[in-house]
Enzyme design. Sequence first.
Site, PDB file in Angstrom:
ATOM      1  N   GLY A 102      -0.675  19.057  82.433  1.00  8.19           N
ATOM      2  CA  GLY A 102       0.576  20.976  82.946  1.00  8.19           C
ATOM      3  C   GLY A 102       0.795  20.513  81.833  1.00  8.19           C
ATOM      4  O   GLY A 102       0.644  20.219  80.064  1.00  8.19           O
ATOM      5  N   HIS A 103       2.097  21.591  82.017  1.00 12.02           N
ATOM      6  CA  HIS A 103       3.269  21.278  81.256  1.00 12.02           C
ATOM      7  C   HIS A 103       3.690  20.649  79.762  1.00 12.02           C
ATOM      8  O   HIS A 103       3.225  20.395  78.966  1.00 12.02           O
ATOM      9  CB  HIS A 103       4.801  21.998  81.882  1.00 12.02           C
ATOM     10  CG  HIS A 103       4.832  23.394  81.503  1.00 12.02           C
ATOM     11  ND1 HIS A 103       3.702  23.949  83.129  1.00 12.02           N
ATOM     12  CD2 HIS A 103       5.339  24.138  80.840  1.00 12.02           C
ATOM     13  CE1 HIS A 103       4.394  25.098  83.218  1.00 12.02           C
ATOM     14  NE2 HIS A 103       4.990  25.848  81.760  1.00 12.02           N
ATOM     15  N   VAL A 104       4.066  19.608  80.452  1.00 12.60           N
ATOM     16  CA  VAL A 104       4.426  18.224  80.267  1.00 12.60           C
ATOM     17  C   VAL A 104       2.741  17.402  79.287  1.00 12.60           C
ATOM     18  O   VAL A 104       3.691  16.389  78.521  1.00 12.60           O
ATOM     19  CB  VAL A 104       5.169  16.969  81.267  1.00 12.60           C
ATOM     20  CG1 VAL A 104       5.884  15.605  80.497  1.00 12.60           C
ATOM     21  CG2 VAL A 104       6.820  18.125  81.485  1.00 12.60           C
ATOM     22  N   GLY A 107      -2.979  14.787  84.322  1.00 12.10           N
ATOM     23  CA  GLY A 107      -1.925  15.798  84.292  1.00 12.10           C
ATOM     24  C   GLY A 107      -2.610  16.052  83.052  1.00 12.10           C
ATOM     25  O   GLY A 107      -1.144  15.695  82.337  1.00 12.10           O
ATOM     26  N   LYS A 110      18.670  18.795  94.544  1.00  8.45           N
ATOM     27  CA  LYS A 110      17.015  19.226  94.217  1.00  8.45           C
ATOM     28  C   LYS A 110      17.117  20.546  95.231  1.00  8.45           C
ATOM     29  O   LYS A 110      17.262  20.129  95.976  1.00  8.45           O
ATOM     30  CB  LYS A 110      16.131  17.707  95.125  1.00  8.45           C
ATOM     31  CG  LYS A 110      14.723  18.219  94.189  1.00  8.45           C
ATOM     32  CD  LYS A 110      15.015  17.297  92.846  1.00  8.45           C
ATOM     33  CE  LYS A 110      14.035  17.599  91.761  1.00  8.45           C
ATOM     34  NZ  LYS A 110      13.741  16.830  90.366  1.00  8.45           N
TER      35      LYS A 110
HETATM   36  N1  PHE Z   1      12.791  18.762  86.452  1.00  8.09           N
HETATM   37  C1  PHE Z   1      13.902  17.975  86.372  1.00  8.09           C
HETATM   38  C2  PHE Z   1      13.127  16.249  86.670  1.00  8.09           C
HETATM   39  O1  PHE Z   1      12.425  15.953  87.341  1.00  8.09           O
HETATM   40  C3  PHE Z   1      14.788  17.985  86.578  1.00  8.09           C
HETATM   41  C4  PHE Z   1      15.892  18.764  85.340  1.00  8.09           C
HETATM   42  C5  PHE Z   1      16.858  19.503  85.913  1.00  8.09           C
HETATM   43  C6  PHE Z   1      15.330  19.160  83.864  1.00  8.09           C
HETATM   44  C7  PHE Z   1      17.492  20.118  85.639  1.00  8.09           C
HETATM   45  C8  PHE Z   1      15.263  19.849  83.330  1.00  8.09           C
HETATM   46  C9  PHE Z   1      16.805  20.557  84.207  1.00  8.09           C
HETATM   47  O2  PHE Z   1      14.106  15.667  85.867  1.00  8.09           O
END
Ligand code: PHE
Length: 368
Positions: free
Chosen positions: A203-205, A201, A97
Site C-alpha cells: 500500500g502507501h508505505v 503489503g 487514536k
Molecule cells: N498513523 C500514524 C502512525 O501510526 C500517526 C500519524 C499521526 C501520522 C499524525 C501523522 C500524523 O504513526
Amino acid sequence: MTELGVQTTVVAANPAVLEGMEVPVGFSHESVVVRSGQRTGLPIIVAVHSTALGLAVGGCRVWEYERWEDGLRDALRLSEGMTRKCAAAGLPNGGGKTVVVVPTGRTLTADERHAALHDVGDLVEEFGGRYVTGPDAGTGPADMVAIGERTEHVFCRPEGTGGSGDPSPFTAMGVVAALRSTCQALSGSSALAGKRFAVIGTGHVGEQIARQLSEAGADLILSDVNPARRSLADELGAEFAEPDIAATAEVDVLVPAALGGLLTRDLVPRLQCAAVAGAANNQLAEPSVAGLLRERDILWAPDYIANAGGVINAVAREILGEEPETAVKRIESIFDTLTDIFAAAARTNVTTSAAADELAQIRLAAQL
Ligand code: PHE
C-alpha cells in the site's frame, strides 16, 4: 443527508465500562470517548492514552469491524502504542487514536464518509487541543481537509492548504533507516545492496519502501492481498508471492507493511529470515512472540521505533515549526535509536521489545 441515529455518548473513563473485554493491562488511558456520530450514527471513538509529555497525537482510522468493541480495542492498543512511539522518538507528545467503525461489508458513499469525518472533527474539537488527529489506515490528506472543516486540531492536510501533506513518504524514509540499522546489526554493514527483503503489503508505505530498496540495489519479494499489485513487482523486477509464501521465504529481512498481527506464535517457527523490520503497527500478535523471535535468533526491530517517521515529520513541521531538512534529520535518527536498542538488548540479555519499552519509559519518566 438524513440523520441515522440519536446521538449517544459513552465516556469510558470509568473502567467498569470496559469490564469483560480483553483490555491488555488494565485501563491506563486518560480518556476514551465512544459516540454514535451525530450525522452518521456510526461509532466514533477517540482514545487519548497520555498527555504526560505534551498534547496527544495519533491518526484516524476509518476501518471495517464486525463489532464496535473491536474498534475500541484497536483504538486502545494503538493509542497506547502512540505514547511509546512519541516518547522513544524524543517527541514532546503523548499518544491518542481515532477509530470510525464501519460495519463489515458496508461501503460508505462519498457523502456518508464526509459526514463521518465531520463527526470525527466535532469530537476531536471537544478535546480542546489536548489531542491532534491525522491520517492512518483508511484515511489520507484529503480526509484531513474534511476533518479540518470542524476542527483545527488535525495534521497532514495537503501542503498547499497549511498542512505537512502525506506522511507516508516519511514513514517509508524512517523504515528504510531502520532497515539499514538492522542490516548493520546483522552483517556489520548498513548497505542494502545485494540483501534480500520480503515486503508484505504494498500500500502507501509498502510501495515506497519497495521502491527505495529496489533503487538501493536490494533483491525483493513483494506480496499483497490484492493480486493486481503484481504490477509493482513486475515494474521493479521483483518476485511476487502469496502473503504466507513471502512471509516464510528465505530472506535477510522480512518487512511487514500491512495491517498488524503478522507475527503469530504459528508463523514464527516457520520464518526463514534473519530479521524482521517494517512499517506495520502492532506486528506482534501477542507480546510473548518477542521472546519466540529471540529464541530463534531472529532480530526484531520494534515496530513503533521503525515506523515513527510519519508522526515525527508531522510534529516537527506542524507543532515544532521546523524546516523540512531538520525534520528529515529527526527521521534519520531512527537509525541511531534502533542501533542503541539492539545494543542494549544484547548487553542486558532482553528482547528488543523490552529494550525499546525501557527507552520509552525512561523518556516518559525524565520529561514528566
Ligand atoms: N498513523 C500514524 C502512525 O501510526 C500517526 C500519524 C499521526 C501520522 C499524525 C501523522 C500524523 O504513526
